[in-house]
Design a protein around this motif. Structure first.
Motif, mmCIF file in Angstrom:
data_model
loop_
_atom_site.group_PDB
_atom_site.id
_atom_site.type_symbol
_atom_site.label_atom_id
_atom_site.label_comp_id
_atom_site.label_asym_id
_atom_site.label_seq_id
_atom_site.Cartn_x
_atom_site.Cartn_y
_atom_site.Cartn_z
ATOM 1 N N SER A 1 -8.294 -23.743 -6.392
ATOM 2 C CA SER A 1 -7.000 -23.114 -6.695
ATOM 3 C C SER A 1 -6.194 -22.808 -5.455
ATOM 4 O O SER A 1 -4.990 -22.584 -5.535
ATOM 5 C CB SER A 1 -7.226 -21.814 -7.479
ATOM 6 N N GLY A 2 -6.861 -22.752 -4.329
ATOM 7 C CA GLY A 2 -6.149 -22.451 -3.096
ATOM 8 C C GLY A 2 -5.827 -20.983 -2.971
ATOM 9 O O GLY A 2 -5.881 -20.234 -3.936
ATOM 10 N N ASN A 3 -5.487 -20.580 -1.756
ATOM 11 C CA ASN A 3 -5.083 -19.200 -1.522
ATOM 12 C C ASN A 3 -4.237 -19.126 -0.274
ATOM 13 O O ASN A 3 -4.450 -19.899 0.663
ATOM 14 C CB ASN A 3 -6.298 -18.292 -1.373
ATOM 15 N N THR A 4 -3.309 -18.214 -0.263
ATOM 16 C CA THR A 4 -2.400 -18.052 0.875
ATOM 17 C C THR A 4 -3.180 -17.758 2.136
ATOM 18 O O THR A 4 -4.111 -16.940 2.140
ATOM 19 C CB THR A 4 -1.426 -16.902 0.614
ATOM 20 N N ILE A 5 -2.789 -18.397 3.209
ATOM 21 C CA ILE A 5 -3.385 -18.135 4.518
ATOM 22 C C ILE A 5 -2.448 -17.213 5.304
ATOM 23 O O ILE A 5 -1.235 -17.411 5.308
ATOM 24 C CB ILE A 5 -3.597 -19.450 5.281
ATOM 25 N N TYR A 6 -3.032 -16.222 5.939
ATOM 26 C CA TYR A 6 -2.265 -15.285 6.771
ATOM 27 C C TYR A 6 -2.667 -15.502 8.226
ATOM 28 O O TYR A 6 -3.858 -15.492 8.548
ATOM 29 C CB TYR A 6 -2.544 -13.840 6.355
ATOM 30 N N GLY B 1 13.331 -23.906 12.518
ATOM 31 C CA GLY B 1 11.896 -23.686 12.635
ATOM 32 C C GLY B 1 11.140 -24.961 12.336
ATOM 33 O O GLY B 1 11.729 -26.033 12.186
ATOM 34 N N THR B 2 9.837 -24.830 12.253
ATOM 35 C CA THR B 2 8.977 -25.957 11.915
ATOM 36 C C THR B 2 8.373 -25.703 10.544
ATOM 37 O O THR B 2 7.838 -24.623 10.287
ATOM 38 C CB THR B 2 7.872 -26.147 12.967
ATOM 39 N N TYR B 3 8.460 -26.701 9.689
ATOM 40 C CA TYR B 3 7.947 -26.601 8.327
ATOM 41 C C TYR B 3 6.676 -27.428 8.208
ATOM 42 O O TYR B 3 6.657 -28.603 8.555
ATOM 43 C CB TYR B 3 9.001 -27.079 7.325
ATOM 44 N N PHE B 4 5.626 -26.793 7.732
ATOM 45 C CA PHE B 4 4.330 -27.454 7.592
ATOM 46 C C PHE B 4 3.920 -27.507 6.129
ATOM 47 O O PHE B 4 4.065 -26.525 5.394
ATOM 48 C CB PHE B 4 3.231 -26.663 8.318
ATOM 49 N N GLY C 1 7.098 -17.840 16.754
ATOM 50 C CA GLY C 1 6.362 -17.071 15.747
ATOM 51 C C GLY C 1 5.136 -17.794 15.247
ATOM 52 O O GLY C 1 4.740 -18.821 15.780
ATOM 53 N N HIS C 2 4.549 -17.250 14.204
ATOM 54 C CA HIS C 2 3.388 -17.869 13.595
ATOM 55 C C HIS C 2 3.779 -18.362 12.206
ATOM 56 O O HIS C 2 4.764 -17.902 11.628
ATOM 57 C CB HIS C 2 2.222 -16.868 13.515
ATOM 58 N N PRO C 3 3.023 -19.318 11.645
ATOM 59 C CA PRO C 3 3.362 -19.839 10.320
ATOM 60 C C PRO C 3 3.300 -18.754 9.249
ATOM 61 O O PRO C 3 2.403 -17.913 9.246
ATOM 62 C CB PRO C 3 2.302 -20.910 10.083
#
Lengths: 115, 110
Positions: A100-105, B85-88, B41-43
């Motif tokens: 299902s995936g999950n947001t990465i912080y 910005g950069t889009y991933f 910044g960070h993603p």
């Protein structure tokens, strides 16, 4: 808010030194990741961990090792730093998501220069 | 291996023009995420697409997931300077390992 904290924002190390990059997250996430970011190459996964003391190689693990002794902390180790490891290193965390995936912080990043 | 190609690598547009970045995989994905990284910044997570043919909108941003779940796109209508910005893309192949595309760096000409 999820907070991922990387211990050092900027480091300069000498070739051959052992380097530790520390990362701590405060949201009880199972998964933690280390990426490096280089111009034109995007974000490349070095190692990830889906549980304490568990680790899996990413796409570019050579020259690196990791340690996850506690759930909230994931360390990246450069056993003998080399100039081609000069880069920005990003730590990240997520809940376990699997299919299902999950947001990465992400953390703020650590700029490492090896001279 | 499981790889994804993201194109273009760079895009320069006049402010007000549209912008699109594409992510293409050789294998079927379980889902795909999109992230934005501002300069210095960070993603940061933007969205996740899960269903075949899914289309999601966030104001001027439109995200699509292909019918075969092998490709995805991010389209920005009438770009603004804040879109720089950069889009991933971040494809998920059904496990905990999350890799990223090489990114598309967007610059805006005022």
């Amino acid at each position: 808010d999820v907070k991922v904290t990387q211990s050092s924002r900027y480091l300069v190390k000498r070739t051959g030194e052992k380097v530790f990059l520390e990362c701590v997250q405060d949201m009880d996430h199972e998964n933690m990741f280390w990426y490096r970011q280089d111009p034109g190459l995007g974000l490349r996964l070095i190692y990830f961990s889906y549980d304490v003391k568990m680790k899996e190689k990413g796409d570019i693990p050579e020259g690196y090792s990791v340690s996850r002794e506690k759930k909230e902390r994931f360390s990246l180790i450069l056993e003998s730093a080399s100039t081609n490891q000069t880069s920005m290193y990003l730590c990240a965390s997520s809940l376990r998501g699997g299919y299902s995936g999950n947001t990465i912080y992400f953390g703020e990043g650590s700029w490492l220069t090896v001279v | 291996g499981q790889q994804v190609m993201q194109i273009p690598q760079y895009q320069h547009v006049q402010e007000g023009e549209d912008f699109t970045t594409y992510c293409n995989s050789s294998t079927t994905l379980s889902n795909i995420q999109w992230y934005k990284q501002r300069p210095g910044g960070h993603p940061v997570f933007l969205i996740q697409l899960v269903k075949s043919g899914e289309v999601k909108k966030q104001k001027r941003l439109t995200f699509q997931f292909g019918e075969a779940k092998k490709n995805s796109s991010l389209h920005i209508t009438a770009t603004q300077t804040t879109d720089v910005g950069t889009y991933f893309c971040a494809p998920n192949f059904g496990n905990e390992k999350l890799t990223f595309g090489t990114g598309t760096r967007l610059t805006i000409i005022p």
